[in-house]
Design a protein around this motif. Structure first.
Motif, PDB file in Angstrom:
ATOM      1  N   GLY A 108       0.839  -1.191   0.000  1.00 39.66           N
ATOM      2  CA  GLY A 108       0.000   0.000   0.000  1.00 39.66           C
ATOM      3  C   GLY A 108       0.872   1.238   0.000  1.00 39.66           C
ATOM      4  N   VAL A 109       0.246   2.389   0.184  1.00 38.81           N
ATOM      5  CA  VAL A 109       1.008   3.627   0.053  1.00 38.81           C
ATOM      6  C   VAL A 109       2.026   3.789   1.181  1.00 38.81           C
ATOM      7  CG1 VAL A 109      -0.608   5.123   1.306  1.00 38.81           C
ATOM      8  CG2 VAL A 109       0.775   6.073  -0.548  1.00 38.81           C
ATOM      9  N   VAL A 110       1.732   3.302   2.393  1.00 39.34           N
ATOM     10  CA  VAL A 110       2.712   3.409   3.475  1.00 39.34           C
ATOM     11  C   VAL A 110       3.911   2.511   3.197  1.00 39.34           C
ATOM     12  CG1 VAL A 110       3.130   2.986   5.925  1.00 39.34           C
ATOM     13  CG2 VAL A 110       1.037   4.142   5.204  1.00 39.34           C
ATOM     14  N   GLY A 111       3.663   1.266   2.786  1.00 45.47           N
ATOM     15  CA  GLY A 111       4.763   0.390   2.432  1.00 45.47           C
ATOM     16  C   GLY A 111       5.576   0.936   1.279  1.00 45.47           C
ATOM     17  N   ALA A 112       4.881   1.516   0.285  1.00 44.17           N
ATOM     18  CA  ALA A 112       5.579   2.115  -0.855  1.00 44.17           C
ATOM     19  C   ALA A 112       6.444   3.287  -0.419  1.00 44.17           C
ATOM     20  CB  ALA A 112       4.564   2.561  -1.901  1.00 44.17           C
ATOM     21  N   ALA A 113       5.936   4.116   0.504  1.00 41.96           N
ATOM     22  CA  ALA A 113       6.717   5.259   0.996  1.00 41.96           C
ATOM     23  C   ALA A 113       7.919   4.788   1.804  1.00 41.96           C
ATOM     24  CB  ALA A 113       5.830   6.173   1.840  1.00 41.96           C
ATOM     25  N   CYS A 114       7.754   3.691   2.551  1.00 40.15           N
ATOM     26  CA  CYS A 114       8.905   3.131   3.288  1.00 40.15           C
ATOM     27  C   CYS A 114       9.960   2.621   2.313  1.00 40.15           C
ATOM     28  CB  CYS A 114       8.436   2.011   4.208  1.00 40.15           C
ATOM     29  SG  CYS A 114       7.464   2.566   5.625  1.00 40.15           S
ATOM     30  N   ALA A 115       9.523   1.915   1.269  1.00 42.14           N
ATOM     31  CA  ALA A 115      10.472   1.431   0.262  1.00 42.14           C
ATOM     32  C   ALA A 115      11.189   2.599  -0.402  1.00 42.14           C
ATOM     33  CB  ALA A 115       9.732   0.594  -0.779  1.00 42.14           C
ATOM     34  N   HIS A 116      10.440   3.646  -0.689  1.00 45.61           N
ATOM     35  CA  HIS A 116      11.015   4.839  -1.330  1.00 45.61           C
ATOM     36  C   HIS A 116      12.039   5.502  -0.418  1.00 45.61           C
ATOM     37  CE1 HIS A 116      10.772   9.080  -2.922  1.00 45.61           C
ATOM     38  NE2 HIS A 116      10.847   8.410  -4.059  1.00 45.61           N
TER      39      HIS A 116
ATOM     40  N   HIS B 192       7.955  -1.288  12.565  1.00 42.20           N
ATOM     41  CA  HIS B 192       6.525  -1.162  12.261  1.00 42.20           C
ATOM     42  C   HIS B 192       6.242   0.172  11.575  1.00 42.20           C
ATOM     43  CE1 HIS B 192       5.468  -4.716  14.597  1.00 42.20           C
ATOM     44  NE2 HIS B 192       6.222  -4.264  15.585  1.00 42.20           N
ATOM     45  N   ALA B 193       5.311   0.131  10.646  1.00 39.54           N
ATOM     46  CA  ALA B 193       4.823   1.341   9.969  1.00 39.54           C
ATOM     47  C   ALA B 193       3.357   1.105   9.648  1.00 39.54           C
ATOM     48  CB  ALA B 193       5.626   1.616   8.701  1.00 39.54           C
ATOM     49  N   CYS B 194       2.540   1.093  10.685  1.00 39.41           N
ATOM     50  CA  CYS B 194       1.120   0.787  10.486  1.00 39.41           C
ATOM     51  C   CYS B 194       0.300   1.435  11.593  1.00 39.41           C
ATOM     52  CB  CYS B 194       0.891  -0.728  10.452  1.00 39.41           C
ATOM     53  SG  CYS B 194       1.465  -1.602  11.902  1.00 39.41           S
ATOM     54  N   GLY B 195      -1.029   1.335  11.463  1.00 44.03           N
ATOM     55  CA  GLY B 195      -1.916   1.919  12.465  1.00 44.03           C
ATOM     56  C   GLY B 195      -2.252   3.375  12.211  1.00 44.03           C
ATOM     57  N   HIS B 196      -2.206   3.820  10.965  1.00 41.87           N
ATOM     58  CA  HIS B 196      -2.459   5.228  10.628  1.00 41.87           C
ATOM     59  C   HIS B 196      -3.936   5.569  10.537  1.00 41.87           C
ATOM     60  CE1 HIS B 196       1.635   4.398   9.207  1.00 41.87           C
ATOM     61  NE2 HIS B 196       1.877   5.693   9.239  1.00 41.87           N
ATOM     62  N   GLU B 197      -4.791   4.614  10.729  1.00 39.24           N
ATOM     63  CA  GLU B 197      -6.234   4.742  10.576  1.00 39.24           C
ATOM     64  C   GLU B 197      -6.558   5.322   9.204  1.00 39.24           C
ATOM     65  OE1 GLU B 197     -10.282   6.172  12.831  1.00 39.24           O
ATOM     66  OE2 GLU B 197      -8.395   6.401  13.920  1.00 39.24           O
ATOM     67  N   GLY B 198      -7.341   6.430   9.137  1.00 40.69           N
ATOM     68  CA  GLY B 198      -7.732   6.962   7.833  1.00 40.69           C
ATOM     69  C   GLY B 198      -6.760   7.961   7.263  1.00 40.69           C
ATOM     70  N   ALA B 199      -5.599   8.118   7.900  1.00 38.86           N
ATOM     71  CA  ALA B 199      -4.661   9.164   7.480  1.00 38.86           C
ATOM     72  C   ALA B 199      -3.403   8.599   6.828  1.00 38.86           C
ATOM     73  CB  ALA B 199      -4.274  10.021   8.693  1.00 38.86           C
ATOM     74  N   GLY B 200      -3.402   7.321   6.496  1.00 39.99           N
ATOM     75  CA  GLY B 200      -2.180   6.700   6.004  1.00 39.99           C
ATOM     76  C   GLY B 200      -1.635   7.317   4.732  1.00 39.99           C
ATOM     77  N   ILE B 201      -2.521   7.689   3.813  1.00 40.91           N
ATOM     78  CA  ILE B 201      -2.048   8.290   2.564  1.00 40.91           C
ATOM     79  C   ILE B 201      -1.395   9.634   2.856  1.00 40.91           C
ATOM     80  CG2 ILE B 201      -2.774   9.166   0.310  1.00 40.91           C
ATOM     81  CD1 ILE B 201      -5.067   6.981   0.536  1.00 40.91           C
TER      82      ILE B 201
ATOM     83  N   ARG C 178      -2.262   5.252  -7.749  1.00 45.15           N
ATOM     84  CA  ARG C 178      -1.187   5.730  -8.620  1.00 45.15           C
ATOM     85  C   ARG C 178       0.003   6.219  -7.802  1.00 45.15           C
ATOM     86  NH1 ARG C 178      -2.500   9.386 -13.649  1.00 45.15           N
ATOM     87  NH2 ARG C 178      -0.366   8.699 -13.997  1.00 45.15           N
ATOM     88  N   ALA C 179      -0.290   6.855  -6.672  1.00 38.66           N
ATOM     89  CA  ALA C 179       0.795   7.341  -5.817  1.00 38.66           C
ATOM     90  C   ALA C 179       1.623   6.173  -5.281  1.00 38.66           C
ATOM     91  CB  ALA C 179       0.225   8.163  -4.664  1.00 38.66           C
ATOM     92  N   ALA C 180       0.951   5.110  -4.817  1.00 35.78           N
ATOM     93  CA  ALA C 180       1.672   3.939  -4.315  1.00 35.78           C
ATOM     94  C   ALA C 180       2.509   3.309  -5.423  1.00 35.78           C
ATOM     95  CB  ALA C 180       0.689   2.918  -3.744  1.00 35.78           C
TER      96      ALA C 180
ATOM     97  N   PRO D 147       2.463  11.649 -12.196  1.00 40.88           N
ATOM     98  CA  PRO D 147       2.033  10.285 -11.892  1.00 40.88           C
ATOM     99  C   PRO D 147       1.215  10.106 -10.626  1.00 40.88           C
ATOM    100  CG  PRO D 147       4.363  10.556 -11.404  1.00 40.88           C
ATOM    101  CD  PRO D 147       3.932  11.811 -12.097  1.00 40.88           C
ATOM    102  N   VAL D 148       1.183  11.079  -9.719  1.00 39.13           N
ATOM    103  CA  VAL D 148       0.408  10.882  -8.495  1.00 39.13           C
ATOM    104  C   VAL D 148      -0.879  11.701  -8.477  1.00 39.13           C
ATOM    105  CG1 VAL D 148       2.510  10.347  -7.199  1.00 39.13           C
ATOM    106  CG2 VAL D 148       1.579  12.669  -7.101  1.00 39.13           C
ATOM    107  N   GLU D 149      -1.119  12.503  -9.502  1.00 41.68           N
ATOM    108  CA  GLU D 149      -2.327  13.333  -9.605  1.00 41.68           C
ATOM    109  C   GLU D 149      -2.513  14.212  -8.368  1.00 41.68           C
ATOM    110  OE1 GLU D 149      -5.814  11.189 -10.780  1.00 41.68           O
ATOM    111  OE2 GLU D 149      -4.843  10.303 -12.536  1.00 41.68           O
TER     112      GLU D 149
END
Length: 409
Positions: free
Chosen positions: A6-14, A340-349, A155-157, A85-87
């Protein structure tokens, strides 16, 4: 090794790749196949009180804008849709108050946010129409938040993952987190293969607690279900992300019961998106007509022009919720090598880039961009009750929902 595409995992990879590390990302589904794909792409500072989460959101807002500038994704002066690419869309947010009491509370909330670095301009009742011509009359006033923005989440992820150069292992569920005799992480195992890595980042979103359990640690991530109504394509009748002030209280609430407060926004393609509900019903995917009735009633109360509009579809997802309303970001001392990089509820993006920056700093030992202490995964969490069952199923459209009795939120 990052678990979660997801976008959090993608941001961590980035973030890890930018720090010079080689990264692999594994997910049981496709890119953005979970919570990210069910999100609206919100990048909000308007709904956050001063404190650690707002600090994280402000950092992320800057990082998202920098990324949009790098990719040619910044829109025009009016906040038009970016071409990259991320609109990225700098549409801004408008929080409205129905009466003088709500306006007083909203004014005090915004004053505290301004002291923490948020741009927030009070809008008098008579000036609301200049920002949103189709708003309902009679509102007491509001606050405009120009830093609120939006991206297309899937697209952002995908862009962040591509930019990271990470090796992708998709469609394979992690069934074990491997550890040595001392408890240190050695990698993960799927049904098909063993993936060795000295670092495993748990970016599994709503399933982050399950992944933590595979590593022998506890992280009380709970799913919090939410619905979104999507209307038929319309002219741009809603210019900003618009919501009533009680939405802020819903975000901060720990209640398991159904809560709803309309968040209404137009899209470049024409449909209007209407959220947001919150309820803890486990992973129950059944449709809640009550939730949709509330959304429709609250949305048409804000924008009467939507009263005759059809809802073309409904979608829903599960927010990864932690009881103290802060994500878990950083190393887990109970399992060396596990982050860990989780538990952001509705604000993860919205919080993803700053999360990736914190993870990269923690893994490499670099100076973190802000204090990571409040996000410690091994912090004490308050105990919570758990609901036993969810609501029933059905179908709905804006017109029929609005005309039924008992619609009041």
């Amino acid at each position: 090794m990052v678990v979660g595409a997801g976008v959090v995992g993608a941001a961590c990879a980035h973030g890890l790749a930018r720090a010079g590390l080689s990264v692999a990302v594994v997910d049981r589904g496709p890119v953005a196949g979970g919570t990210t794909g069910a999100g609206e792409g919100n990048l909000l500072v308007s709904d956050k009180a001063p404190g650690p989460e707002l600090d994280l959101a402000l950092l992320s807002a800057r990082l998202w804008r920098e990324l949009a500038a790098e990719t040619g994704d910044l829109g025009g002066e009016r906040g038009d849709l970016g071409a990259g690419p991320v609109e990225y869309e700098a549409k801004g947010g408008l929080v409205v108050a129905p009466d003088a009491v709500a306006l007083k509370a909203l004014r005090a909330f915004a004053e505290g946010q301004r002291a923490a670095g948020v741009a927030a301009a009070e809008i008098a009742a008579g000036e609301l129409g200049a920002l949103e011509p189709h708003l309902a009359p009679g509102l007491a006033g509001g606050v405009h938040y120009p830093q609120d923005a939006q991206v297309q989440p899937a697209r952002a992820a995908a862009h962040l993952l591509a930019a990271s150069g990470a090796a992708l292992v998709l469609g394979e569920e992690v069934v074990a987190v491997l550890r040595d005799a001392s408890g240190a992480v050695l990698g993960v195992r799927t049904a098909r293969r063993t993936l060795s890595a000295p670092v495993v980042v748990n970016a599994a979103g709503t399933w982050g607690g399950q992944l933590a359990a595979l590593a022998g640690v506890t992280l009380p991530v709970l799913p919090r279900r939410g619905f979104v109504l999507v209307t038929e394509p319309l002219p741009r009748v809603v210019r900003h992300k618009v919501y009533a002030a009680d939405y802020v209280a819903d975000v901060a609430s720990g209640s398991a019961a159904l809560q709803s407060s309309a968040v209404v926004e137009g899209t470049p393609a024409g449909p209007v998106l209407i959220g947001a509900t919150r309820e803890r019903v486990g992973f129950d995917r059944s449709l809640s007509t009550e939730a949709l009735r509330r959304l429709a009633a609250q949305a048409t109360a804000l924008f009467p022009v939507l009263g005759g509009v059809r809802a073309m579809r409904v979608y829903h997802g599960f927010r990864p919720y932690l009881p103290d309303h802060l994500p878990a970001i950083g190393p887990d001392p109970r399992a060396p090598g596990l982050f860990h990089a989780c538990g952001h509820e509705g604000a993860g993006i919205g919080l993803a880039p700053a999360t990736g920056a914190l993870i990269a700093a923690a893994v490499t030992g670099a100076l973190p961009p802000l204090d990571p202490g409040p996000f410690r995964p091994d912090r004490a969490f308050p105990e919570e009750d758990h609901p036993a069952a969810g609501p029933g199923a059905g179908s709905v459209n804006l017109h029929s929902v609005r005309s039924r009795e008992g619609d009041a939120p």
